[in-house]
Motif scaffolding. Structure first.
Motif, PDB file in Angstrom:
ATOM      1  N   PHE A  69       0.851  -1.177   0.000  1.00 21.44           N
ATOM      2  CA  PHE A  69       0.000   0.000   0.000  1.00 21.44           C
ATOM      3  C   PHE A  69       0.893   1.236   0.000  1.00 21.44           C
ATOM      4  O   PHE A  69       1.976   1.216   0.584  1.00 21.44           O
ATOM      5  CB  PHE A  69      -0.914   0.000   1.226  1.00 21.44           C
ATOM      6  N   GLU A  70       0.454   2.302  -0.646  1.00 26.43           N
ATOM      7  CA  GLU A  70       1.193   3.557  -0.654  1.00 26.43           C
ATOM      8  C   GLU A  70       0.885   4.266   0.661  1.00 26.43           C
ATOM      9  O   GLU A  70      -0.142   4.924   0.799  1.00 26.43           O
ATOM     10  CB  GLU A  70       0.779   4.408  -1.846  1.00 26.43           C
ATOM     11  N   GLY A  71       1.781   4.111   1.626  1.00 27.76           N
ATOM     12  CA  GLY A  71       1.556   4.635   2.967  1.00 27.76           C
ATOM     13  C   GLY A  71       1.699   6.136   3.099  1.00 27.76           C
ATOM     14  O   GLY A  71       1.214   6.730   4.048  1.00 27.76           O
ATOM     15  N   GLY A  72       2.359   6.762   2.149  1.00 34.54           N
ATOM     16  CA  GLY A  72       2.551   8.203   2.179  1.00 34.54           C
ATOM     17  C   GLY A  72       3.805   8.593   1.437  1.00 34.54           C
ATOM     18  O   GLY A  72       4.586   7.746   1.005  1.00 34.54           O
ATOM     19  N   PRO A  73       4.034   9.904   1.312  1.00 32.96           N
ATOM     20  CA  PRO A  73       5.136  10.394   0.485  1.00 32.96           C
ATOM     21  C   PRO A  73       6.509  10.403   1.157  1.00 32.96           C
ATOM     22  O   PRO A  73       7.500  10.713   0.518  1.00 32.96           O
ATOM     23  CB  PRO A  73       4.694  11.819   0.154  1.00 32.96           C
ATOM     24  N   VAL A  74       6.589  10.053   2.443  1.00 33.95           N
ATOM     25  CA  VAL A  74       7.864  10.094   3.161  1.00 33.95           C
ATOM     26  C   VAL A  74       8.499   8.697   3.161  1.00 33.95           C
ATOM     27  O   VAL A  74       7.832   7.711   3.455  1.00 33.95           O
ATOM     28  CB  VAL A  74       7.662  10.583   4.615  1.00 33.95           C
ATOM     29  N   GLN A  75       9.781   8.633   2.834  1.00 33.00           N
ATOM     30  CA  GLN A  75      10.558   7.391   2.816  1.00 33.00           C
ATOM     31  C   GLN A  75       9.826   6.246   2.095  1.00 33.00           C
ATOM     32  O   GLN A  75       9.614   5.172   2.642  1.00 33.00           O
ATOM     33  CB  GLN A  75      10.952   6.970   4.228  1.00 33.00           C
ATOM     34  N   THR A  76       9.488   6.507   0.852  1.00 37.25           N
ATOM     35  CA  THR A  76       8.747   5.507   0.069  1.00 37.25           C
ATOM     36  C   THR A  76       9.569   4.258  -0.248  1.00 37.25           C
ATOM     37  O   THR A  76       9.018   3.268  -0.727  1.00 37.25           O
ATOM     38  CB  THR A  76       8.227   6.123  -1.247  1.00 37.25           C
ATOM     39  N   ASP A  77      10.865   4.301   0.029  1.00 35.79           N
ATOM     40  CA  ASP A  77      11.697   3.124  -0.203  1.00 35.79           C
ATOM     41  C   ASP A  77      11.794   2.235   1.039  1.00 35.79           C
ATOM     42  O   ASP A  77      12.518   1.251   1.062  1.00 35.79           O
ATOM     43  CB  ASP A  77      13.099   3.541  -0.658  1.00 35.79           C
ATOM     44  N   SER A  78      11.044   2.588   2.082  1.00 35.96           N
ATOM     45  CA  SER A  78      11.015   1.763   3.294  1.00 35.96           C
ATOM     46  C   SER A  78       9.611   1.187   3.473  1.00 35.96           C
ATOM     47  O   SER A  78       8.649   1.690   2.917  1.00 35.96           O
ATOM     48  CB  SER A  78      11.410   2.581   4.523  1.00 35.96           C
ATOM     49  N   ALA A  79       9.523   0.124   4.255  1.00 34.99           N
ATOM     50  CA  ALA A  79       8.232  -0.536   4.462  1.00 34.99           C
ATOM     51  C   ALA A  79       7.875  -0.565   5.936  1.00 34.99           C
ATOM     52  O   ALA A  79       8.736  -0.670   6.801  1.00 34.99           O
ATOM     53  CB  ALA A  79       8.264  -1.952   3.909  1.00 34.99           C
ATOM     54  N   LEU A  80       6.586  -0.475   6.191  1.00 40.81           N
ATOM     55  CA  LEU A  80       6.027  -0.525   7.535  1.00 40.81           C
ATOM     56  C   LEU A  80       4.828  -1.462   7.467  1.00 40.81           C
ATOM     57  O   LEU A  80       4.070  -1.409   6.501  1.00 40.81           O
ATOM     58  CB  LEU A  80       5.591   0.888   7.918  1.00 40.81           C
ATOM     59  N   PHE A 129       2.954  -1.323   4.084  1.00 41.83           N
ATOM     60  CA  PHE A 129       2.881   0.019   3.505  1.00 41.83           C
ATOM     61  C   PHE A 129       4.271   0.500   3.101  1.00 41.83           C
ATOM     62  O   PHE A 129       5.214   0.394   3.888  1.00 41.83           O
ATOM     63  CB  PHE A 129       2.276   0.996   4.515  1.00 41.83           C
ATOM     64  N   ALA A 130       4.373   1.048   1.904  1.00 43.44           N
ATOM     65  CA  ALA A 130       5.616   1.664   1.446  1.00 43.44           C
ATOM     66  C   ALA A 130       5.512   3.151   1.761  1.00 43.44           C
ATOM     67  O   ALA A 130       4.626   3.842   1.262  1.00 43.44           O
ATOM     68  CB  ALA A 130       5.814   1.444  -0.049  1.00 43.44           C
TER      69      ALA A 130
END
Length: 192
Positions: A69-80, A129-130
């Protein structure tokens, strides 16, 4: 409608918010500190990237759709990752979200560096989420005051809604009073 920003609550983009990162988004608040800032994830934006292509060992535990899922615009290369545990236990690799409003939550974050096997029998739902959404001290309160966000209570099924693209309307429809009418706001008012 909720009156203040709190962990476990939702930010729902108003029709006035036209930033492409947040247009018609629903953000689950994961951290909030009046003296610090706010962190959350957009929970209604599935991407086209399969979990298998990025984190294949976690794919069997992911609740559909099995995509990042696109978790937001910050650190899109990390996952949560967020997951719901089946019982009141706190398994290794999982950290409870302390909502402060709704009592004990079974929702928490997952350490994606942990072996998936230790959580396999403990969680009932999970999404990855990315990236994330983040606001500095006072920034989110300013956006709320400008009319960019509604702050509402979340319900247990929101984070893992089976049809994420309809979550924005679903959350607004269940609100009391005039806010429920916002759910019928057209995607493009000029076409109305």
């Amino acid at each position: 409608m909720a009156e203040s920003i709190y962990v476990g609550g939702l930010l729902v983009a108003t029709p006035l918010l036209d930033d492409p990162n947040f247009r018609r988004s629903v953000v689950l608040i994961l951290e909030h500190d009046e003296d610090g800032g706010t962190l959350g994830v957009v929970i209604n934006r599935p991407s086209d990237i399969s979990v298998t292509s990025v984190l294949p060992t976690w794919d069997p535990l992911v609740t559909g759709p099995s995509v990042l899922f696109e978790g937001g615009p910050v650190q899109t290369d990390s996952a949560l990752a967020l997951a719901v545990v089946m019982s009141g236990a706190e398994p290794l690799g999982w950290r409870r979200l302390h909502t402060g409003r709704r009592g004990v939550s079974r929702l928490g974050t997952v350490d994606l560096d942990a072996p998936p096997e230790i959580l396999a029998g403990e969680i009932s739902q999970m999404r990855i989420f990315a990236g994330y959404a983040g606001w500095t001290q006072g920034q989110l309160a300013g956006e709320v005051a400008q009319g960019a966000w509604y702050i509402v209570d979340s319900e247990p099924g929101d984070t893992f809604h089976p049809h994420p693209s309809s979550l924005w309307r679903t959350v607004l429809r269940r609100q009391p009073g005039e806010l429920a009418f916002v759910a019928s706001y057209p995607d493009d008012p000029s076409q109305n």
